[in-house]
Design a protein around this motif. Structure first.
Motif, PDB file in Angstrom:
ATOM      1  N   LYS A  22       0.596  -1.323   0.039  1.00 59.15           N
ATOM      2  CA  LYS A  22       0.166  -0.171  -0.160  1.00 59.15           C
ATOM      3  C   LYS A  22       1.170   0.894  -0.084  1.00 59.15           C
ATOM      4  O   LYS A  22       0.643   2.401  -0.832  1.00 59.15           O
ATOM      5  CB  LYS A  22      -0.997   0.360   1.099  1.00 59.15           C
ATOM      6  N   LYS A  23       2.116   1.458   0.817  1.00 64.33           N
ATOM      7  CA  LYS A  23       2.645   2.030   0.594  1.00 64.33           C
ATOM      8  C   LYS A  23       4.066   2.325  -0.214  1.00 64.33           C
ATOM      9  O   LYS A  23       3.586   4.111  -0.931  1.00 64.33           O
ATOM     10  CB  LYS A  23       3.767   2.296   1.610  1.00 64.33           C
ATOM     11  N   ILE A  24       4.073   1.388  -0.908  1.00 59.81           N
ATOM     12  CA  ILE A  24       4.417   1.628  -2.241  1.00 59.81           C
ATOM     13  C   ILE A  24       4.013   2.500  -3.508  1.00 59.81           C
ATOM     14  O   ILE A  24       4.120   3.430  -4.464  1.00 59.81           O
ATOM     15  CB  ILE A  24       4.950   0.338  -3.366  1.00 59.81           C
ATOM     16  N   ASP A  25       2.293   1.858  -3.304  1.00 57.77           N
ATOM     17  CA  ASP A  25       1.776   2.106  -4.468  1.00 57.77           C
ATOM     18  C   ASP A  25       1.232   3.248  -4.431  1.00 57.77           C
ATOM     19  O   ASP A  25       1.082   3.808  -5.485  1.00 57.77           O
ATOM     20  CB  ASP A  25       0.223   1.236  -3.890  1.00 57.77           C
ATOM     21  N   ARG A  26       0.924   3.758  -2.911  1.00 55.62           N
ATOM     22  CA  ARG A  26       0.690   5.246  -2.610  1.00 55.62           C
ATOM     23  C   ARG A  26       2.233   6.338  -2.806  1.00 55.62           C
ATOM     24  O   ARG A  26       1.863   7.223  -3.514  1.00 55.62           O
ATOM     25  CB  ARG A  26       0.682   5.891  -0.626  1.00 55.62           C
ATOM     26  N   HIS A  27       3.401   5.776  -3.303  1.00 55.22           N
ATOM     27  CA  HIS A  27       4.466   6.184  -3.649  1.00 55.22           C
ATOM     28  C   HIS A  27       4.384   6.448  -4.988  1.00 55.22           C
ATOM     29  O   HIS A  27       4.962   7.610  -5.998  1.00 55.22           O
ATOM     30  CB  HIS A  27       5.482   6.050  -3.363  1.00 55.22           C
ATOM     31  N   ILE A  28       4.137   5.701  -5.565  1.00 55.61           N
ATOM     32  CA  ILE A  28       4.003   5.492  -6.935  1.00 55.61           C
ATOM     33  C   ILE A  28       3.407   6.168  -7.631  1.00 55.61           C
ATOM     34  O   ILE A  28       3.212   7.807  -8.516  1.00 55.61           O
ATOM     35  CB  ILE A  28       3.942   3.676  -7.700  1.00 55.61           C
ATOM     36  N   ASP A  29       1.779   6.331  -6.829  1.00 57.71           N
ATOM     37  CA  ASP A  29       0.861   7.024  -7.147  1.00 57.71           C
ATOM     38  C   ASP A  29       0.533   8.978  -7.153  1.00 57.71           C
ATOM     39  O   ASP A  29       1.295   9.547  -8.036  1.00 57.71           O
ATOM     40  CB  ASP A  29      -0.773   6.964  -6.643  1.00 57.71           C
ATOM     41  N   GLU A  30       1.653   9.057  -6.309  1.00 59.89           N
ATOM     42  CA  GLU A  30       2.352  10.460  -5.466  1.00 59.89           C
ATOM     43  C   GLU A  30       3.443  10.982  -7.027  1.00 59.89           C
ATOM     44  O   GLU A  30       3.600  12.058  -7.873  1.00 59.89           O
ATOM     45  CB  GLU A  30       3.021  10.256  -4.929  1.00 59.89           C
ATOM     46  N   LEU A  31       4.600   9.989  -7.599  1.00 61.05           N
ATOM     47  CA  LEU A  31       5.781  10.015  -8.154  1.00 61.05           C
ATOM     48  C   LEU A  31       4.870  10.666  -9.629  1.00 61.05           C
ATOM     49  O   LEU A  31       5.359  10.521 -10.148  1.00 61.05           O
ATOM     50  CB  LEU A  31       6.696   8.915  -8.106  1.00 61.05           C
ATOM     51  N   ARG A  32       3.991   9.556 -10.103  1.00 65.30           N
ATOM     52  CA  ARG A  32       3.413   9.847 -11.424  1.00 65.30           C
ATOM     53  C   ARG A  32       2.968  11.117 -11.913  1.00 65.30           C
ATOM     54  O   ARG A  32       2.474  11.539 -12.712  1.00 65.30           O
ATOM     55  CB  ARG A  32       2.161   8.472 -11.446  1.00 65.30           C
ATOM     56  N   LYS A  33       2.458  12.043 -10.961  1.00 65.50           N
ATOM     57  CA  LYS A  33       2.031  13.007 -11.137  1.00 65.50           C
ATOM     58  C   LYS A  33       3.591  14.447 -11.593  1.00 65.50           C
ATOM     59  O   LYS A  33       2.951  15.338 -12.883  1.00 65.50           O
ATOM     60  CB  LYS A  33       1.827  13.662  -9.786  1.00 65.50           C
ATOM     61  N   TYR A  34       4.924  13.678 -11.965  1.00 68.50           N
ATOM     62  CA  TYR A  34       5.911  14.614 -12.524  1.00 68.50           C
ATOM     63  C   TYR A  34       6.296  13.328 -13.835  1.00 68.50           C
ATOM     64  O   TYR A  34       6.119  12.261 -13.518  1.00 68.50           O
ATOM     65  CB  TYR A  34       6.656  13.948 -11.501  1.00 68.50           C
ATOM     66  N   ASN A  35       6.206  14.300 -14.717  1.00 68.81           N
ATOM     67  CA  ASN A  35       6.132  13.339 -16.430  1.00 68.81           C
ATOM     68  C   ASN A  35       7.693  12.749 -16.649  1.00 68.81           C
ATOM     69  O   ASN A  35       7.448  12.041 -16.738  1.00 68.81           O
ATOM     70  CB  ASN A  35       6.378  14.984 -17.555  1.00 68.81           C
ATOM     71  N   TRP A  36       8.700  12.777 -15.407  1.00 71.67           N
ATOM     72  CA  TRP A  36       9.869  12.523 -15.577  1.00 71.67           C
ATOM     73  C   TRP A  36       9.975  11.034 -15.112  1.00 71.67           C
ATOM     74  O   TRP A  36      10.207   9.744 -15.639  1.00 71.67           O
ATOM     75  CB  TRP A  36      11.059  12.754 -14.987  1.00 71.67           C
ATOM     76  N   PHE A  37       9.276  10.729 -14.311  1.00 72.69           N
ATOM     77  CA  PHE A  37       8.462   9.405 -13.821  1.00 72.69           C
ATOM     78  C   PHE A  37       8.160   8.565 -14.563  1.00 72.69           C
ATOM     79  O   PHE A  37       7.815   7.580 -14.958  1.00 72.69           O
ATOM     80  CB  PHE A  37       8.339   9.844 -12.229  1.00 72.69           C
ATOM     81  N   ASN A  38       6.624   9.897 -14.773  1.00 73.50           N
ATOM     82  CA  ASN A  38       5.273   8.466 -16.030  1.00 73.50           C
ATOM     83  C   ASN A  38       5.943   7.807 -16.663  1.00 73.50           C
ATOM     84  O   ASN A  38       5.895   6.864 -16.899  1.00 73.50           O
ATOM     85  CB  ASN A  38       4.124   9.548 -16.181  1.00 73.50           C
ATOM     86  N   GLU A  39       7.202   9.000 -17.223  1.00 73.44           N
ATOM     87  CA  GLU A  39       7.538   8.641 -19.089  1.00 73.44           C
ATOM     88  C   GLU A  39       8.347   6.839 -18.708  1.00 73.44           C
ATOM     89  O   GLU A  39       8.044   5.808 -19.546  1.00 73.44           O
ATOM     90  CB  GLU A  39       9.103   9.231 -19.324  1.00 73.44           C
ATOM     91  N   LEU A  40       8.628   6.393 -16.893  1.00 77.59           N
ATOM     92  CA  LEU A  40       9.524   5.945 -16.951  1.00 77.59           C
ATOM     93  C   LEU A  40       8.612   4.251 -16.744  1.00 77.59           C
ATOM     94  O   LEU A  40       8.747   3.594 -17.035  1.00 77.59           O
ATOM     95  CB  LEU A  40      10.146   6.208 -15.589  1.00 77.59           C
ATOM     96  N   TYR A  41       8.071   5.069 -16.026  1.00 75.81           N
ATOM     97  CA  TYR A  41       6.813   3.941 -14.985  1.00 75.81           C
ATOM     98  C   TYR A  41       5.738   3.330 -17.251  1.00 75.81           C
ATOM     99  O   TYR A  41       5.042   2.283 -16.018  1.00 75.81           O
ATOM    100  CB  TYR A  41       5.436   4.721 -14.597  1.00 75.81           C
ATOM    101  N   GLU A  42       5.742   4.481 -18.102  1.00 73.27           N
ATOM    102  CA  GLU A  42       4.779   3.935 -18.469  1.00 73.27           C
ATOM    103  C   GLU A  42       5.674   2.983 -19.810  1.00 73.27           C
ATOM    104  O   GLU A  42       5.345   2.227 -21.094  1.00 73.27           O
ATOM    105  CB  GLU A  42       4.570   5.142 -19.074  1.00 73.27           C
TER     106      GLU A  42
END
Length: 89
Positions: A22-42
């Protein structure tokens, strides 16, 4: 700064050997607000690491490390290096 990152990783490892999904998912959700992270995630080559790689998930479990990732280009580069290293393992 590198010392801070290493200390954060060691601190999260020493506290608990299990992962808090749950904590990891919450951190991922927060970081997905940033373009640089979202590009990596996708990015198809990295996406799976966010779910199955223990080292990546331990990194993302750390509140300290994820806060540093938000606006710190050096921390972002360290995280990208971690992803690339885990791809080669």
């Amino acid at each position: 700064m590198l010392f801070d990152i290493i200390a954060g990783l060691l601190g999260s490892i020493a506290q608990d050997v299990s992962l808090n999904t749950k904590k990891i998912d919450r951190h991922i959700d927060e970081l997905r607000k940033y373009n640089w992270f979202n590009e990596l995630y996708e990015d198809e080559k990295y996406h799976r690491l966010f779910f199955v790689n223990k080292r990546v998930r331990k990194f993302l479990q750390s509140t300290f490390l994820t806060k540093r990732l938000r606006n710190n280009p050096n921390a972002q580069n360290t995280f990208k290096s971690l992803l690339n290293k885990q791809l080669s393992n």
